[in-house]
Write a protein that holds these residues in place. Structure first.
Motif, PDB file in Angstrom:
ATOM      1  N   ALA A  22      -6.520  -3.487  -1.289  1.00  0.00           N
ATOM      2  CA  ALA A  22      -6.981  -3.055  -2.613  1.00  0.00           C
ATOM      3  C   ALA A  22      -8.373  -2.451  -2.544  1.00  0.00           C
ATOM      4  N   ALA A  36      -9.449   2.274  -3.125  1.00  0.00           N
ATOM      5  CA  ALA A  36     -10.157   2.732  -4.317  1.00  0.00           C
ATOM      6  C   ALA A  36     -10.800   4.106  -4.130  1.00  0.00           C
ATOM      7  N   GLY A  46      -8.154   6.867  -3.391  1.00  0.00           N
ATOM      8  CA  GLY A  46      -7.336   7.033  -4.590  1.00  0.00           C
ATOM      9  C   GLY A  46      -8.065   7.794  -5.684  1.00  0.00           C
ATOM     10  N   THR A  47      -9.369   7.552  -5.820  1.00  0.00           N
ATOM     11  CA  THR A  47     -10.148   8.269  -6.831  1.00  0.00           C
ATOM     12  C   THR A  47     -10.230   9.754  -6.494  1.00  0.00           C
ATOM     13  N   LEU A  63     -11.283  -2.048  -7.384  1.00  0.00           N
ATOM     14  CA  LEU A  63      -9.900  -1.827  -7.814  1.00  0.00           C
ATOM     15  C   LEU A  63      -9.830  -1.667  -9.331  1.00  0.00           C
ATOM     16  N   PHE A 117     -11.042   1.845 -10.194  1.00  0.00           N
ATOM     17  CA  PHE A 117     -10.007   2.832  -9.877  1.00  0.00           C
ATOM     18  C   PHE A 117      -8.862   2.773 -10.875  1.00  0.00           C
ATOM     19  N   ALA A 118      -8.395   1.560 -11.186  1.00  0.00           N
ATOM     20  CA  ALA A 118      -7.287   1.412 -12.133  1.00  0.00           C
ATOM     21  C   ALA A 118      -7.680   1.932 -13.516  1.00  0.00           C
ATOM     22  N   VAL A 159      -7.418   5.665 -13.462  1.00  0.00           N
ATOM     23  CA  VAL A 159      -6.017   6.093 -13.478  1.00  0.00           C
ATOM     24  C   VAL A 159      -5.444   6.003 -14.887  1.00  0.00           C
ATOM     25  N   TYR A 212      -0.731   8.348 -12.324  1.00  0.00           N
ATOM     26  CA  TYR A 212      -0.306   7.201 -11.543  1.00  0.00           C
ATOM     27  C   TYR A 212       0.128   7.590 -10.132  1.00  0.00           C
ATOM     28  N   LEU A 228      -2.369   6.337  -7.610  1.00  0.00           N
ATOM     29  CA  LEU A 228      -2.253   4.918  -7.287  1.00  0.00           C
ATOM     30  C   LEU A 228      -1.080   4.654  -6.352  1.00  0.00           C
ATOM     31  N   LEU A 283      -1.355   3.830  -2.285  1.00  0.00           N
ATOM     32  CA  LEU A 283      -0.809   2.516  -1.928  1.00  0.00           C
ATOM     33  C   LEU A 283       0.172   2.641  -0.768  1.00  0.00           C
TER      34      LEU A 283
END
Length: 391
Positions: A54, A58, A61-62, A240, A243-244, A247, A341, A344, A348
């Motif tokens: 996790a 971050a 993913g960003t 995390l 980042f979430a 998203v 999404y 993410l 992942l």
């Protein structure tokens, strides 16, 4: 087709009939990855490994989230990695050497990212240069500027106890983690219900209530399981959550605002969008600005994890992994299709493969080949889905 039949058709079946398979292949891939690697190494699904995973996802993913903003237009941004490293370097220099407040330093880095995106958008729209050429020049130019700024020492360390470094070493308490889960589930369900009401009033096909409930329940189970697992180790990392939040925020921006609808319209058919009255130039410039700003945010998160910036910041395979994450997550390279999404889900997949192979002591060359195969498969699925609906 009878409108009543359309309204009653189960939502998943409607999606498949349109040829829009969405995130289902990615979800299936994640399940397969979890089964394979947990069978080969029982530490793969351990609390420690999943918490570390996790943390690692971050930053990339960003950056991938910013790539998605550009891919939705049918364009490409090859400079995202260099922009992330450069903006992180600017932040570190003004914070460490100039004594700026950490928040002011972060704000300057994000502003620098937005300015770079504005420049790229101007070159694309006003000078009519292909985005490939514009951002390829940016990749080299911004990397060169980073090396120039770091020329004396090559590395600048951030204070380990400072605000910026603490971003990656902060863990949510249990009660706050569950509060975040409840907020995400209730917020997602509320937005979906509100959207259903608006579509129903407009006489448009709507998603069945049972599917909305099932989706919210599934989200609650997944998030709850994640909190339970990570709480067994250090807890839910703040990175995390950041980042979430990005998203979720950008998903709402793309799906429930005029700007988001215009982005999809321009990516689907720019000429049709222009004839419909959409300011295509403005949409493209804003998308590139958001993409570069998110690249800067990813660079900040990466610098926080390392507590330093150096000549390799934003380099190596950062750009390639970010683009791969966006595409593997379901964003179309042809524009007009994809969701926030995807960042993410895609990152992942990539980080899970990396983590699993690291636990198995597999050489990095094999990891790259496996990631390449997954990327090729994702693009093949997207290409086949565009040929027409499943019959």
């Amino acid at each position: 087709m009878n409108p009543d039949t359309t309204l009653r058709t189960p939502y998943p079946m409607k999606v498949l009939k349109r040829g829009d398979i969405g995130a289902w292949p990615v979800v299936g891939a994640l399940v397969a990855i979890a089964i394979i690697f947990s069978t080969l190494n029982d530490r793969f699904l351990s609390a420690q490994n999943l918490t570390t995973l996790a943390l690692q996802m971050a930053a990339t993913g960003t950056i991938a989230l910013g790539i998605i903003m550009v891919l939705l237009l049918g364009e490409i941004d090859l400079s995202a990695g260099s922009v992330s490293g450069l903006c992180a370097t600017v932040m570190t220099i003004v914070n460490v050497k100039q004594g700026w407040h950490p928040l002011a330093s972060i704000g300057l880095a994000l502003a620098a990212g937005a300015a770079i995106g504005l420049l790229h958008g101007f070159m694309l729209t006003r000078l009519r240069m292909p985005s490939f050429v514009v951002t390829l020049a940016g990749l080299m130019g911004w990397q060169g500027l980073l090396l120039y700024l770091l020329r004396e020492g090559g590395t600048i360390n951030l204070p380990f106890t400072g605000f910026i470094s603490k971003l990656s070493d902060t863990w949510l308490p249990g009660w706050l983690s569950w509060l975040v889960v409840a907020g995400l589930v209730l917020g997602s369900g509320g937005v979906s219900l509100l959207n259903r009401v608006h579509r129903s009033r407009a006489g448009l096909p709507v998603t069945p209530v049972w599917w909305l409930g099932a989706r919210s329940a599934g989200l609650a189970v997944l998030l709850g399981a994640g909190v339970l697992i990570m709480s067994a180790d250090r807890g839910v990392p703040l990175l995390l959550v950041i980042f979430a939040t990005l998203v979720v925020g950008f998903d709402l921006l793309l799906r429930h605002t005029a700007f988001g609808r215009h982005v999809y319209a321009v990516g689907g058919n720019a000429e049709a969008a222009r004839r419909a009255g959409i300011n295509v130039t403005r949409i493209r410039i804003l998308a590139f600005m958001l993409g570069s700003t998110l690249a800067a945010a990813g660079g900040i998160l990466a610098a926080s994890r390392l507590s330093a910036v150096n000549q390799q910041s934003g380099g190596s395979d950062v750009l390639l992994m970010a683009i791969a994450a966006a595409v593997i997550g379901g964003t179309s390279l042809f524009g007009g299709r994809g969701r926030a999404y995807a960042a993410l889900l895609g990152v992942l997949v990539i980080q899970s493969i990396t983590s699993g192979m690291f636990l198995l002591s597999v050489d990095s060359s094999v990891r790259l080949m496996v990631t390449a195969a997954v990327l090729a498969l994702a693009v093949a699925i997207d290409s086949l889905a565009r040929k027409g609906p499943i019959r």
